[in-house]
Design a protein around this motif. Sequence first.
Motif, PDB file in Angstrom:
ATOM      1  N   THR A  13     -30.607  13.809 -33.544  1.00  0.00           N
ATOM      2  CA  THR A  13     -30.804  15.258 -33.464  1.00  0.00           C
ATOM      3  C   THR A  13     -32.290  15.574 -33.638  1.00  0.00           C
ATOM      4  O   THR A  13     -32.758  15.861 -34.742  1.00  0.00           O
ATOM      5  N   VAL A  70     -24.979  18.898 -26.358  1.00  0.00           N
ATOM      6  CA  VAL A  70     -25.121  19.775 -27.521  1.00  0.00           C
ATOM      7  C   VAL A  70     -23.849  20.598 -27.710  1.00  0.00           C
ATOM      8  O   VAL A  70     -23.315  20.717 -28.823  1.00  0.00           O
ATOM      9  N   ILE A  71     -23.352  21.162 -26.622  1.00  0.00           N
ATOM     10  CA  ILE A  71     -22.128  21.974 -26.694  1.00  0.00           C
ATOM     11  C   ILE A  71     -20.954  21.127 -27.166  1.00  0.00           C
ATOM     12  O   ILE A  71     -20.156  21.552 -28.020  1.00  0.00           O
ATOM     13  N   TRP A  72     -20.843  19.910 -26.626  1.00  0.00           N
ATOM     14  CA  TRP A  72     -19.745  19.024 -27.024  1.00  0.00           C
ATOM     15  C   TRP A  72     -19.851  18.681 -28.508  1.00  0.00           C
ATOM     16  O   TRP A  72     -18.845  18.698 -29.233  1.00  0.00           O
ATOM     17  N   GLY A  73     -21.058  18.380 -28.973  1.00  0.00           N
ATOM     18  CA  GLY A  73     -21.245  18.074 -30.385  1.00  0.00           C
ATOM     19  C   GLY A  73     -20.856  19.240 -31.282  1.00  0.00           C
ATOM     20  O   GLY A  73     -20.228  19.060 -32.336  1.00  0.00           O
ATOM     21  N   ARG A  74     -21.198  20.443 -30.854  1.00  0.00           N
ATOM     22  CA  ARG A  74     -20.844  21.623 -31.646  1.00  0.00           C
ATOM     23  C   ARG A  74     -19.340  21.853 -31.661  1.00  0.00           C
ATOM     24  O   ARG A  74     -18.769  22.255 -32.686  1.00  0.00           O
ATOM     25  N   LEU A  75     -18.680  21.588 -30.547  1.00  0.00           N
ATOM     26  CA  LEU A  75     -17.222  21.717 -30.509  1.00  0.00           C
ATOM     27  C   LEU A  75     -16.552  20.738 -31.472  1.00  0.00           C
ATOM     28  O   LEU A  75     -15.467  21.018 -31.998  1.00  0.00           O
ATOM     29  N   GLY A  77     -17.818  19.984 -34.283  1.00  0.00           N
ATOM     30  CA  GLY A  77     -18.145  20.385 -35.649  1.00  0.00           C
ATOM     31  C   GLY A  77     -19.525  20.010 -36.135  1.00  0.00           C
ATOM     32  O   GLY A  77     -19.867  20.277 -37.296  1.00  0.00           O
ATOM     33  N   HIS A  78     -20.357  19.419 -35.277  1.00  0.00           N
ATOM     34  CA  HIS A  78     -21.709  19.070 -35.689  1.00  0.00           C
ATOM     35  C   HIS A  78     -22.631  20.285 -35.531  1.00  0.00           C
ATOM     36  O   HIS A  78     -22.564  20.989 -34.515  1.00  0.00           O
ATOM     37  N   PRO A  79     -23.504  20.543 -36.500  1.00  0.00           N
ATOM     38  CA  PRO A  79     -24.363  21.740 -36.453  1.00  0.00           C
ATOM     39  C   PRO A  79     -25.579  21.556 -35.542  1.00  0.00           C
ATOM     40  O   PRO A  79     -26.732  21.681 -35.973  1.00  0.00           O
ATOM     41  N   LEU A  80     -25.341  21.257 -34.280  1.00  0.00           N
ATOM     42  CA  LEU A  80     -26.433  21.051 -33.339  1.00  0.00           C
ATOM     43  C   LEU A  80     -27.019  22.392 -32.912  1.00  0.00           C
ATOM     44  O   LEU A  80     -26.309  23.381 -32.750  1.00  0.00           O
ATOM     45  N   LYS A  81     -28.337  22.390 -32.704  1.00  0.00           N
ATOM     46  CA  LYS A  81     -29.054  23.598 -32.307  1.00  0.00           C
ATOM     47  C   LYS A  81     -29.546  23.445 -30.862  1.00  0.00           C
ATOM     48  O   LYS A  81     -29.772  22.325 -30.395  1.00  0.00           O
TER      49      LYS A  81
END
Length: 249
Positions: A13, A70-75, A77-81
Amino acid sequence: MERLTLLGVKVDTLSIGELNHLVSGAINNGENILVANHNLHSIYLYHRDDKMKVFYQKADYIHIDGMPLVIWGRLLGHPLKPDQRVTYVDWIHPLMALAESKSFRVFYLGGKPGVAEQAVVILRSHYPNLQIQTHHGYFMEEEENKAVLNKIRDFQPNILMVGMGMPKQEHWVVDNLEKVSANVILTAGACFDYIAGVVPTPPRWMGRVGLEWLYRLLSEPRRLAKRYLVEPWALLPLAINDISKKLRL
């Protein structure tokens, strides 16, 4: 920096500022690092190309180059920006500004003959004191490769950018890693093609909302149709595996 596993690969990240800090640190400390990147296309190749696996095993850092990741990581539960998605279209100017200010030498290897030189003219209009040399990426014979390696060695770059497209650039790095002495090696894709205007640059807002792929597909449909319309479906089992792991936690 956090290292995550998404779709069966490792990613870090990292923002542009953090990447520039890593580049500066490696050069100032006399270290040698390999900085890779991942997007959906590279992940597709990674799971089908053994030499790509070797390349990513050798990489010290792997930044995210693709908003879908990034979108997949956020889905998951990872706090990606959004700024942890770094493409070379966005990074190149901060990187060249850093290189000029610190007198870092840059070598760009890639593109068709003449394209990188066009890009350098444009870059020097912004960074007149930039120390940079280039060589095109259209060579096949071993003797030609030796000549390229000699040119890189004579220039002694701090930053070597290899922009031959995937997976050619990664294969070249694996085959030649022990023969180059740059502090930082980056795989930069068609970065200088965009700067030179050979390939149209997507509006930056499209990248921020995850639609840059659509602009590129419409610009080069014959070349990119398989990459954007077919390859992602092959990643579906990996996505299901990510979801299964998430549900088991």
